[in-house]
Scaffold this motif. Structure first.
Motif, PDB file in Angstrom:
ATOM      1  N   PRO A 307      23.303  21.354  29.261  1.00 13.74           N
ATOM      2  CA  PRO A 307      24.042  20.674  28.113  1.00 13.74           C
ATOM      3  C   PRO A 307      24.575  21.951  27.144  1.00 13.74           C
ATOM      4  O   PRO A 307      25.007  21.523  26.032  1.00 13.74           O
ATOM      5  CB  PRO A 307      22.895  19.945  27.569  1.00 13.74           C
ATOM      6  CG  PRO A 307      21.725  20.679  27.706  1.00 13.74           C
ATOM      7  CD  PRO A 307      21.987  21.240  29.164  1.00 13.74           C
ATOM      8  N   GLU A 308      24.465  22.852  27.415  1.00 12.34           N
ATOM      9  CA  GLU A 308      24.967  24.050  26.597  1.00 12.34           C
ATOM     10  C   GLU A 308      26.416  23.802  26.246  1.00 12.34           C
ATOM     11  O   GLU A 308      26.945  24.110  25.117  1.00 12.34           O
ATOM     12  CB  GLU A 308      24.659  25.414  27.081  1.00 12.34           C
ATOM     13  CG  GLU A 308      23.408  25.870  27.112  1.00 12.34           C
ATOM     14  CD  GLU A 308      22.766  25.689  28.581  1.00 12.34           C
ATOM     15  OE1 GLU A 308      22.209  26.538  29.168  1.00 12.34           O
ATOM     16  OE2 GLU A 308      23.388  24.890  29.664  1.00 12.34           O
ATOM     17  N   ALA A 309      27.216  23.487  27.165  1.00 14.34           N
ATOM     18  CA  ALA A 309      28.798  23.487  26.867  1.00 14.34           C
ATOM     19  C   ALA A 309      28.812  22.293  25.786  1.00 14.34           C
ATOM     20  O   ALA A 309      29.809  22.491  25.001  1.00 14.34           O
ATOM     21  CB  ALA A 309      29.429  22.840  28.094  1.00 14.34           C
ATOM     22  N   GLN A 310      28.157  21.264  25.812  1.00 16.87           N
ATOM     23  CA  GLN A 310      28.495  20.138  24.898  1.00 16.87           C
ATOM     24  C   GLN A 310      27.953  20.541  23.198  1.00 16.87           C
ATOM     25  O   GLN A 310      28.726  20.458  22.441  1.00 16.87           O
ATOM     26  CB  GLN A 310      27.520  18.875  25.085  1.00 16.87           C
ATOM     27  CG  GLN A 310      27.740  18.148  26.539  1.00 16.87           C
ATOM     28  CD  GLN A 310      27.088  18.515  27.721  1.00 16.87           C
ATOM     29  OE1 GLN A 310      27.128  19.858  27.959  1.00 16.87           O
ATOM     30  NE2 GLN A 310      26.301  17.683  28.092  1.00 16.87           N
ATOM     31  N   SER A 311      26.939  21.425  23.404  1.00 15.26           N
ATOM     32  CA  SER A 311      26.380  22.324  22.125  1.00 15.26           C
ATOM     33  C   SER A 311      27.320  23.161  21.490  1.00 15.26           C
ATOM     34  O   SER A 311      27.965  23.175  20.450  1.00 15.26           O
ATOM     35  CB  SER A 311      25.135  22.664  22.137  1.00 15.26           C
ATOM     36  OG  SER A 311      24.753  23.244  21.048  1.00 15.26           O
ATOM     37  N   ILE A 312      28.093  23.903  22.413  1.00 15.77           N
ATOM     38  CA  ILE A 312      28.737  24.865  22.079  1.00 15.77           C
ATOM     39  C   ILE A 312      30.092  24.371  21.667  1.00 15.77           C
ATOM     40  O   ILE A 312      30.796  24.951  20.561  1.00 15.77           O
ATOM     41  CB  ILE A 312      29.139  26.160  23.135  1.00 15.77           C
ATOM     42  CG1 ILE A 312      27.810  26.837  23.189  1.00 15.77           C
ATOM     43  CG2 ILE A 312      30.156  26.917  22.956  1.00 15.77           C
ATOM     44  CD1 ILE A 312      27.660  27.883  24.759  1.00 15.77           C
ATOM     45  N   LEU A 313      30.978  23.613  22.545  1.00 21.60           N
ATOM     46  CA  LEU A 313      32.116  22.887  22.146  1.00 21.60           C
ATOM     47  C   LEU A 313      32.232  22.209  21.108  1.00 21.60           C
ATOM     48  O   LEU A 313      33.078  21.967  20.471  1.00 21.60           O
ATOM     49  CB  LEU A 313      32.812  22.721  23.504  1.00 21.60           C
ATOM     50  CG  LEU A 313      32.999  23.548  24.542  1.00 21.60           C
ATOM     51  CD1 LEU A 313      33.352  22.596  25.702  1.00 21.60           C
ATOM     52  CD2 LEU A 313      34.030  24.455  24.385  1.00 21.60           C
ATOM     53  N   TYR A 314      31.290  21.488  20.657  1.00 19.91           N
ATOM     54  CA  TYR A 314      31.010  20.806  19.400  1.00 19.91           C
ATOM     55  C   TYR A 314      31.012  21.755  18.397  1.00 19.91           C
ATOM     56  O   TYR A 314      31.590  21.175  17.158  1.00 19.91           O
ATOM     57  CB  TYR A 314      29.804  19.942  19.490  1.00 19.91           C
ATOM     58  CG  TYR A 314      29.902  18.942  18.491  1.00 19.91           C
ATOM     59  CD1 TYR A 314      30.599  17.651  18.473  1.00 19.91           C
ATOM     60  CD2 TYR A 314      29.329  19.021  17.035  1.00 19.91           C
ATOM     61  CE1 TYR A 314      30.519  16.492  17.497  1.00 19.91           C
ATOM     62  CE2 TYR A 314      29.282  18.045  16.216  1.00 19.91           C
ATOM     63  CZ  TYR A 314      30.013  16.910  16.459  1.00 19.91           C
ATOM     64  OH  TYR A 314      30.200  15.910  15.416  1.00 19.91           O
ATOM     65  N   LEU A 315      30.535  22.986  18.381  1.00 21.06           N
ATOM     66  CA  LEU A 315      30.648  23.766  17.210  1.00 21.06           C
ATOM     67  C   LEU A 315      31.712  24.735  16.979  1.00 21.06           C
ATOM     68  O   LEU A 315      32.054  25.158  16.062  1.00 21.06           O
ATOM     69  CB  LEU A 315      29.259  24.723  17.386  1.00 21.06           C
ATOM     70  CG  LEU A 315      28.777  25.297  16.041  1.00 21.06           C
ATOM     71  CD1 LEU A 315      28.355  24.238  15.036  1.00 21.06           C
ATOM     72  CD2 LEU A 315      27.641  26.168  16.494  1.00 21.06           C
ATOM     73  N   LEU A 316      32.533  24.530  18.063  1.00 21.75           N
ATOM     74  CA  LEU A 316      33.704  25.451  18.170  1.00 21.75           C
ATOM     75  C   LEU A 316      34.562  24.936  17.380  1.00 21.75           C
ATOM     76  O   LEU A 316      35.013  23.817  17.437  1.00 21.75           O
ATOM     77  CB  LEU A 316      34.377  25.377  19.699  1.00 21.75           C
ATOM     78  CG  LEU A 316      35.260  26.489  19.952  1.00 21.75           C
ATOM     79  CD1 LEU A 316      35.341  27.914  19.503  1.00 21.75           C
ATOM     80  CD2 LEU A 316      35.854  26.175  21.370  1.00 21.75           C
ATOM     81  N   PHE A 343      24.243  24.788  12.812  1.00 22.78           N
ATOM     82  CA  PHE A 343      23.820  24.827  14.113  1.00 22.78           C
ATOM     83  C   PHE A 343      24.250  23.312  14.771  1.00 22.78           C
ATOM     84  O   PHE A 343      24.495  22.438  14.046  1.00 22.78           O
ATOM     85  CB  PHE A 343      22.179  24.542  14.158  1.00 22.78           C
ATOM     86  CG  PHE A 343      21.520  25.900  13.928  1.00 22.78           C
ATOM     87  CD1 PHE A 343      21.222  26.629  14.641  1.00 22.78           C
ATOM     88  CD2 PHE A 343      21.228  26.035  12.391  1.00 22.78           C
ATOM     89  CE1 PHE A 343      20.645  28.116  14.299  1.00 22.78           C
ATOM     90  CE2 PHE A 343      20.327  27.354  12.214  1.00 22.78           C
ATOM     91  CZ  PHE A 343      20.229  28.154  13.095  1.00 22.78           C
ATOM     92  N   SER A 344      24.359  23.326  15.962  1.00 20.64           N
ATOM     93  CA  SER A 344      24.539  22.137  16.624  1.00 20.64           C
ATOM     94  C   SER A 344      23.442  21.872  17.566  1.00 20.64           C
ATOM     95  O   SER A 344      22.990  22.673  18.366  1.00 20.64           O
ATOM     96  CB  SER A 344      25.795  22.090  17.565  1.00 20.64           C
ATOM     97  OG  SER A 344      25.840  23.036  18.750  1.00 20.64           O
ATOM     98  N   LEU A 345      23.224  20.569  17.758  1.00 22.31           N
ATOM     99  CA  LEU A 345      22.130  20.042  18.798  1.00 22.31           C
ATOM    100  C   LEU A 345      22.530  19.175  19.637  1.00 22.31           C
ATOM    101  O   LEU A 345      23.043  18.195  18.992  1.00 22.31           O
ATOM    102  CB  LEU A 345      21.035  19.762  17.961  1.00 22.31           C
ATOM    103  CG  LEU A 345      19.585  19.506  18.819  1.00 22.31           C
ATOM    104  CD1 LEU A 345      18.298  19.987  17.968  1.00 22.31           C
ATOM    105  CD2 LEU A 345      19.614  18.104  19.114  1.00 22.31           C
ATOM    106  N   CYS A 346      22.131  19.441  20.863  1.00 21.40           N
ATOM    107  CA  CYS A 346      22.712  18.425  22.045  1.00 21.40           C
ATOM    108  C   CYS A 346      21.314  17.681  22.614  1.00 21.40           C
ATOM    109  O   CYS A 346      20.556  18.546  22.911  1.00 21.40           O
ATOM    110  CB  CYS A 346      23.505  19.065  23.176  1.00 21.40           C
ATOM    111  SG  CYS A 346      23.583  17.931  24.635  1.00 21.40           S
TER     112      CYS A 346
END
Length: 428
Positions: A307-316, A343-346
């Protein structure tokens, strides 16, 4: 622009959603996608799965560029076949994809280029593997050579554990061909980190570093999964440690890729463990460079994580298609990449029984007023109802100035989503 995303899970949903926000994007196709992705503005799922069907679709629909989310397609040579047809695609060719699709290839690459990793042995014979494990010091780690959806890793505390894992992989063929060859490596104790780089075939750029949670249960217990949650940026990685990671991991990796002609256009995910102490000498505070924490590579992945993509792209904050275009045009080193502060959290919501057997077809209900973004992984529509259709069903993501604040938001809103066998970790 028209873009195609290849894959069907939460990572692909996040990629498609982020692309759809760009004013330059007319349409985002996802193949094969899932019924949750098709809810997004500008997004359309295309129920095709073979590489040949995907290539024909791209040609017939004037798709400008394709982004591969799923590792299976990369391992099967989708990029090579696209390039043969002079079609633009983001991802490694089949040879470079061996960094993920073969643990033996990856570990040998690390050894050749002095990338810091755990000591290891490789086996293709069941008897040899069992004999080695009988005499080994424990704990140790056993990994299937090939792809196993993040589940082909076993931490063994005894010969009984290791013999069970080896027999499951090599004799019972639990993961098919993937487990016929194995890696047995030294167990390292510490915390994990996922480092992401963007590559354009000539240059590279640091993207972000996330904290993944691979174990099913709280306190990192239980079996490995594809990932139960992620935090971006990693709360335990500071500037000092990042310098060490670049010195001992990133720089020798990039130099090795260049030397072997494996530097591709796409994402490189370096899974690390940060060892805080060594069992032999205790604290690393007195090492010559004064660094306590020591990074080691656990694995390479040649795409964004889930799920890192979800966390990274939400913060992008930056336009994702601008980044993709700069990767394609070999100018990623000049790209200005911005993230929102904080921070973003998924958090992944799975079905009870995952990663083994679980029930499908349960109705998903969502109470109104959720501010978090929902990315769907294993779902399907039945009329107006959305039903569970996978082990990892969906993930919810939000961002805030502090980690405590975003945790409170996400966990509060996880309670507003219901399906009968819902399970999630409480300690992301």
């Amino acid at each position: 622009m028209k873009v195609l995303v290849v894959g069907k899970g939460g990572r692909e949903h996040a990629i498609a959603w982020k692309l759809s926000q760009s004013k330059d994007i007319e349409k985002v196709f996802v193949a094969p996608g899932n019924d949750g992705i098709s809810i997004e503005n500008k997004c359309e799922c295309v129920r095709i799965e073979s590489i040949e069907e995907i290539i024909n679709f791209v040609k017939n629909n004037n798709v400008d560029i394709t982004i591969v989310g799923s590792e299976e397609y990369l391992a099967n040579g989708i990029v090579d076949k696209f390039e043969e047809s002079n079609l633009k695609i983001i991802g490694p060719n089949q040879k470079a994809a061996l960094l993920e699709s073969s643990k033996i290839f990856a570990k040998s690459f690390m050894k050749r280029h002095n990338v810091q990793t755990a000591s290891f042995n490789t086996f293709v014979n069941l008897k040899d593997a069992l004999e080695y494990s009988r005499k080994a010091s424990y704990p140790l780690v056993i990994k299937s050579d090939g792809l196993a959806a993040g589940k082909g890793v076993f931490i063994c505390n005894s010969y009984e554990d290791s013999s069970r894992a080896i027999n499951e992989l090599m004799k019972e063929e639990k993961f098919g061909e993937s487990g016929k060859k194995i890696v047995v490596e030294q167990f390292l104790k510490g915390f994990e980190a996922s480092v992401f780089l963007l590559m354009d075939g000539q240059n590279y750029k640091f993207f972000n570093v996330s904290k993944d949670h691979k174990k099913l249960l709280e306190s990192d217990q239980g079996p490995n999964t594809g990932g139960m949650g992620a935090i971006t940026p990693h709360p335990d990685i500071d500037e000092k440690l990042m310098k060490v990671i670049f010195q001992k991991i990133v720089n020798p990796t990039i130099n090795g890729l260049k030397e072997e002609g494996l530097l591709y256009k796409g994402f490189l995910y370096i899974g690390l463990i940060i060892e805080e102490e060594t069992p032999r000498t205790g604290s690393r505070k007195n090492t010559p460079n004064g660094v306590k924490d020591e990074p080691y590579v656990l694995e390479y992945n040649v795409r964004l994580g889930d799920p890192e993509a979800q966390s990274i792209l939400y913060l992008l904050k930056s336009d994702f298609i601008d980044i993709i275009n700069d990767m394609e045009k070999e100018r990623i080193n000049t790209t200005n990449i911005e993230f929102y502060d904080g921070f973003s959290l998924c958090l992944v919501l799975s079905s009870i029984g995952y990663p083994f057997s679980y029930t499908k077809g349960e109705r998903i209900t969502i109470k109104p007023g959720i501010t978090s973004k929902i990315f769907y992984s294993g779902v399907k529509k039945d009329g107006e109802n959305l039903l569970t259709d996978g082990g990892r069903v969906l993930s919810i993501v939000n961002k805030a100035d502090t980690l405590e604040e975003v945790r409170n938001i996400v966990y509060d809103e996880a309670e507003k989503i219901h399906f009968e066998s819902k399970y999630y970790r409480k300690d992301i």
